[in-house]
Design an enzyme around this catalytic site. Structure first.
Site, PDB file in Angstrom:
ATOM      1  N   HIS A 186      30.255  11.436 -36.190  1.00 14.64           N
ATOM      2  CA  HIS A 186      29.070  10.783 -36.732  1.00 14.64           C
ATOM      3  C   HIS A 186      29.463   9.851 -37.877  1.00 14.64           C
ATOM      4  CE1 HIS A 186      29.688  14.128 -39.524  1.00 14.64           C
ATOM      5  NE2 HIS A 186      28.935  13.487 -40.403  1.00 14.64           N
ATOM      6  N   ASP A 188      27.578   8.554 -41.683  1.00 17.93           N
ATOM      7  CA  ASP A 188      26.492   8.934 -42.573  1.00 17.93           C
ATOM      8  C   ASP A 188      25.486   7.805 -42.788  1.00 17.93           C
ATOM      9  OD1 ASP A 188      27.779  11.364 -42.915  1.00 17.93           O
ATOM     10  OD2 ASP A 188      28.812  10.747 -44.743  1.00 17.93           O
ATOM     11  N   HIS A 333      33.464  10.182 -38.397  1.00 13.96           N
ATOM     12  CA  HIS A 333      34.231  11.350 -38.823  1.00 13.96           C
ATOM     13  C   HIS A 333      33.652  12.620 -38.211  1.00 13.96           C
ATOM     14  CE1 HIS A 333      31.091  10.923 -41.932  1.00 13.96           C
ATOM     15  NE2 HIS A 333      31.176  12.227 -42.110  1.00 13.96           N
ATOM     16  N   ARG A 349      29.472  15.690 -52.654  1.00 12.72           N
ATOM     17  CA  ARG A 349      29.619  14.383 -52.004  1.00 12.72           C
ATOM     18  C   ARG A 349      28.715  13.355 -52.677  1.00 12.72           C
ATOM     19  NH1 ARG A 349      27.194  14.158 -46.195  1.00 12.72           N
ATOM     20  NH2 ARG A 349      25.328  13.735 -47.427  1.00 12.72           N
TER      21      ARG A 349
END
Length: 389
Positions: A186, A188, A333, A349
């Site tokens: 996917h 983000d 990733h 994150r």
């Protein structure tokens, strides 16, 4: 910190009820050292918006964006000369830098790091002493820090998302056959009007074995396509959706609806000027203008090119206190869940939003720009050019 929507304009929201889990010791030590208040529980869960319209409006306006990498000295000498060691982990993607602390980078070095990430797609730093607040401050250098409307946050540091697989497992139990969560290819925040640029994940706690993350290069995925096939997808647009669903305020009985936005299938990175394939199996819905069977056929092929060519991928084994910074504009990733929840994994994150995606037919590929084309690639490009005349 009482739960509330991330924006005051959101009035229709529900409090997310979550069980508090015991924090891994390394994570607790890092958070306490950073002065994070854990007295009201961890993580902080903002109130979840109910309606699609509210989420779409969060970041729907034009926002100024200047790519830090575009400002950098192309030699990156201030960054690279300060490191004790710089290692390319594969030919096409992934670099590890030793001897530097991210929190201590100068403005010039930050710009050069952004350019290095744009060129190598993902850059790794081990043994980092960095707080969530410092991580957010670095993220602001690369762009507007995204605050997720319903994701778990570090208390007092909105925009620092908690990545803790045990939280997800408390809701939906993963298994060997169905690991779920981030254990799929996917990218983000593809549904944003100005989607994600650089993401910085710092893992303070990792399993002793397993839990690797894989990245694949969008530059190289595009270069794997024949020049004639590139003509088919160049300039085409696709619909990209959010990971989380919401209700339509105008038709709430219609069931869960996703935020959807239209972006180009192939985009150009503003710092390098190189073309990259920009699709992912999890959140690319359909190609605009094609019938579903046609769209599915092309998209599934593009997913396979990205996912099955191991020579354009890097698999990274984490150690505690490691940071990875990658560019969502040029990668996909996948987080491996092979440790099966036997050991804790915890990180924070920060994602910096970038420009509105764009396509430029005159932009080169990475291999063209760097003079890396083999004889057969040159012949194929020449034949495709003649066919366009």
């Amino acid at each position: 910190m009482a739960p509330a929507p991330i924006y005051e304009s959101i009035v229709d929201a529900v409090e997310q009820k979550r069980d508090t889990l015991p924090l891994p010791d390394p994570a607790r030590e890092r958070l306490v050292k950073a002065g994070i208040d854990l007295s009201e529980g961890y993580p902080y869960w903002p109130s979840k918006p109910l309606y699609l319209q509210d989420v779409v409006s969060i970041r729907s306006e034009d926002r100024l964006y200047e790519d830090a990498g575009a400002r950098a000295d192309k030699s990156k000498r201030n960054l690279l000369s300060a490191a004790t060691k710089v290692t390319d982990l594969t030919t096409h993607i992934g670099t590890e830098i030793e001897g530097l602390q991210l929190k201590d980078l100068t403005p010039v070095q930050r710009d050069e790091l952004a350019l290095l990430i744009a060129e190598r797609s993902v850059v790794f730093f081990r043994d980092q002493d960095i707080t969530p607040q410092q991580q957010k401050e670095l993220g602001k250098w690369f762009g507007e820090v995204e605050v997720h409307p319903q994701g778990p946050q570090v208390p007092g540091a909105l925009g620092v998302t908690v990545i803790w697989p045990d939280l997800q497992a408390a809701e939906i139990a993963p298994s060997f056959r169905r690991p779920g969560g981030a254990a799929r290819w996917h990218t983000d925040l593809v549904h944003e009007r100005q989607p994600a640029g650089i993401t910085h994940l710092h893992n303070d706690t990792v399993p002793p074995v397993g839990g690797d993350t894989l990245w694949a290069s969008g530059y190289s995925a595009y270069e794997k396509l024949s020049p004639e096939f590139r003509k088919i997808i160049d300039g085409k647009k696709a619909v990209y959706r959010s990971a989380h669903p919401y209700l339509d305020r105008e038709n709430p009985t219609a069931g869960p609806q996703y935020v959807e936005r239209v972006h180009p299938l192939v985009r150009v990175h503003p710092a390098t000027g190189w073309k990259a394939l920009w699709v992912n199996r999890a959140m690319t819905v359909r190609i605009v203008g094609l019938d579903k069977p046609e769209s599915d056929l092309i998209l599934n092929y593009l997913y396979d090119v990205y996912e099955k060519n191991v020579d354009i991928q890097v698999r990274f084994r984490w150690t505690p206190k490691t940071s990875a910074l990658w560019d969502n504009r040029i990668t996909i990733h996948n987080a491996s869940w092979d440790y099966n929840g036997r050991y804790p994994r915890h990180g924070t994150r920060v994602t910096s939003l970038a420009e509105v995606p764009y396509f430029d037919p005159k932009a080169p590929t990475r291999r063209e720009a760097l003079g890396l084309l083999h004889h057969d690639e040159k012949q194929a490009l020449a034949a495709a050019a003649r066919g366009s005349d």
